[in-house]
Write an enzyme that holds these catalytic residues in place. Structure first.
Site, PDB file in Angstrom:
ATOM      1  N   THR A  42     -30.604 -48.150 -19.035  1.00 54.06           N
ATOM      2  CA  THR A  42     -29.297 -48.202 -19.692  1.00 54.06           C
ATOM      3  C   THR A  42     -28.281 -48.734 -18.670  1.00 54.06           C
ATOM      4  O   THR A  42     -28.457 -48.540 -17.453  1.00 54.06           O
ATOM      5  CB  THR A  42     -28.854 -46.809 -20.211  1.00 54.06           C
ATOM      6  OG1 THR A  42     -28.989 -45.883 -19.153  1.00 54.06           O
ATOM      7  CG2 THR A  42     -29.663 -46.367 -21.411  1.00 54.06           C
ATOM      8  N   VAL A  44     -24.890 -48.307 -17.700  1.00 51.21           N
ATOM      9  CA  VAL A  44     -24.037 -47.541 -16.782  1.00 51.21           C
ATOM     10  C   VAL A  44     -24.908 -46.843 -15.738  1.00 51.21           C
ATOM     11  O   VAL A  44     -24.610 -46.842 -14.531  1.00 51.21           O
ATOM     12  CB  VAL A  44     -23.165 -46.530 -17.566  1.00 51.21           C
ATOM     13  CG1 VAL A  44     -22.339 -45.689 -16.606  1.00 51.21           C
ATOM     14  CG2 VAL A  44     -22.250 -47.243 -18.562  1.00 51.21           C
ATOM     15  N   CYS A  45     -26.005 -46.254 -16.201  1.00 50.02           N
ATOM     16  CA  CYS A  45     -26.922 -45.562 -15.286  1.00 50.02           C
ATOM     17  C   CYS A  45     -27.463 -46.527 -14.233  1.00 50.02           C
ATOM     18  O   CYS A  45     -27.625 -46.162 -13.058  1.00 50.02           O
ATOM     19  CB  CYS A  45     -28.098 -44.956 -16.054  1.00 50.02           C
ATOM     20  SG  CYS A  45     -27.611 -43.744 -17.284  1.00 50.02           S
ATOM     21  N   THR A  46     -27.734 -47.752 -14.629  1.00 49.41           N
ATOM     22  CA  THR A  46     -28.249 -48.744 -13.688  1.00 49.41           C
ATOM     23  C   THR A  46     -27.253 -48.947 -12.551  1.00 49.41           C
ATOM     24  O   THR A  46     -27.625 -48.979 -11.369  1.00 49.41           O
ATOM     25  CB  THR A  46     -28.522 -50.077 -14.435  1.00 49.41           C
ATOM     26  OG1 THR A  46     -29.501 -49.831 -15.443  1.00 49.41           O
ATOM     27  CG2 THR A  46     -29.022 -51.151 -13.491  1.00 49.41           C
ATOM     28  N   LEU A  49     -27.121 -45.698 -10.237  1.00 45.56           N
ATOM     29  CA  LEU A  49     -28.248 -45.495  -9.318  1.00 45.56           C
ATOM     30  C   LEU A  49     -28.256 -46.522  -8.199  1.00 45.56           C
ATOM     31  O   LEU A  49     -28.571 -46.197  -7.048  1.00 45.56           O
ATOM     32  CB  LEU A  49     -29.575 -45.448 -10.078  1.00 45.56           C
ATOM     33  CG  LEU A  49     -29.885 -44.006 -10.479  1.00 45.56           C
ATOM     34  CD1 LEU A  49     -29.109 -43.533 -11.667  1.00 45.56           C
ATOM     35  CD2 LEU A  49     -31.351 -43.779 -10.668  1.00 45.56           C
TER      36      LEU A  49
END
Ligand code: BEZ
Length: 211
Positions: A42, A44-46, A49
């Site tokens: 996804t 935003v998560c990318t 992290l």
């Protein structure tokens, strides 16, 4: 009841991208950041992290171990890592927990059913060397967190754990700090023989103590 500041961070065993761990043993005497993200692959998560991986030297410098969590399985974490490296320039360089049965997510209250029944919100916990929770935040899936802010809080926590000071609004490492109200003026004079600036008797400002 939700976990609160000062509570013991619950221990758990988990499969991670860096092997099977038991949280407390893995933390050892270090500080820790445990954070959840809603879902692999996804956008935003990318970005979160990748940025956290870029900050690894900053966490290391402060003696902080970072660990991520989502309800996706390990093979998805591993495949997604390549995308994170390709798009953000940094692959996750910290363990990512696979929590497909939501055991850890439920233990830490990372699932907020009125936001999503199945996915974790963006929770983050700072855990002290005493394994107690020093900070907790919960952000919605649509808002990426500010990991520079997490580092800033760690700087404040590590400073205030050593010295009887608190840090003012928007404080950054190296800036002036506040003598906590529980320290009397007499005791403060022993610690700060050069004195302090006091806009009010309860607002006593001194340079940041050297560690
Ligand atoms: C994201 O990381 O972009 C995301 C994840 C879950 C829901 C919405 C956005």
């Amino acid at each position: 009841m939700a976990l609160q500041l000062g509570d013991l961070a619950p221990d758990f065993e988990a499969d991670t991208t860096e092997g099977h761990i038991r949280l407390h043993e893995w933390l050892g005497n270090s500080w820790g950041v445990l954070f959840s993200h809603p879902k692999d692959f996804t956008p935003v998560c990318t970005t979160e992290l990748g940025y956290t991986a870029k900050l690894k030297p900053e966490f290391d410098r402060r003696g902080v171990k970072v660990i991520g969590l989502s309800v996706d399985p390990l093979d998805a974490h591993r495949r997604w890592s390549k995308d994170i490296e390709e798009t953000q320039g940094f692959a996750p360089n910290f363990p990512m927990i696979a929590d497909p049965d939501r055991k850890i997510a439920n233990l830490y209250g990372m699932i907020h059913p009125n936001a999503s029944d199945t996915l974790t919100v963006r929770s983050a916990f700072i855990i002290g060397p005493d394994k107690k929770i020093k900070l907790s935040i919960n952000y919605p899936a649509s808002t990426g967190r500010n990991f520079d802010e997490i580092l800033r809080v760690i700087d404040s926590l590590q400073l205030t754990a050593k010295h009887q000071v608190a840090t003012p609004v928007n404080w950054k490492n190296g800036e002036d700090v506040i003598i906590v109200p529980s320290v009397s003026d007499d005791d403060a004079r022993k610690k700060y023989p050069e004195g302090w600036k006091a806009a009010k008797p309860y607002l006593r400002i001194v340079p940041q103590p050297k560690s």
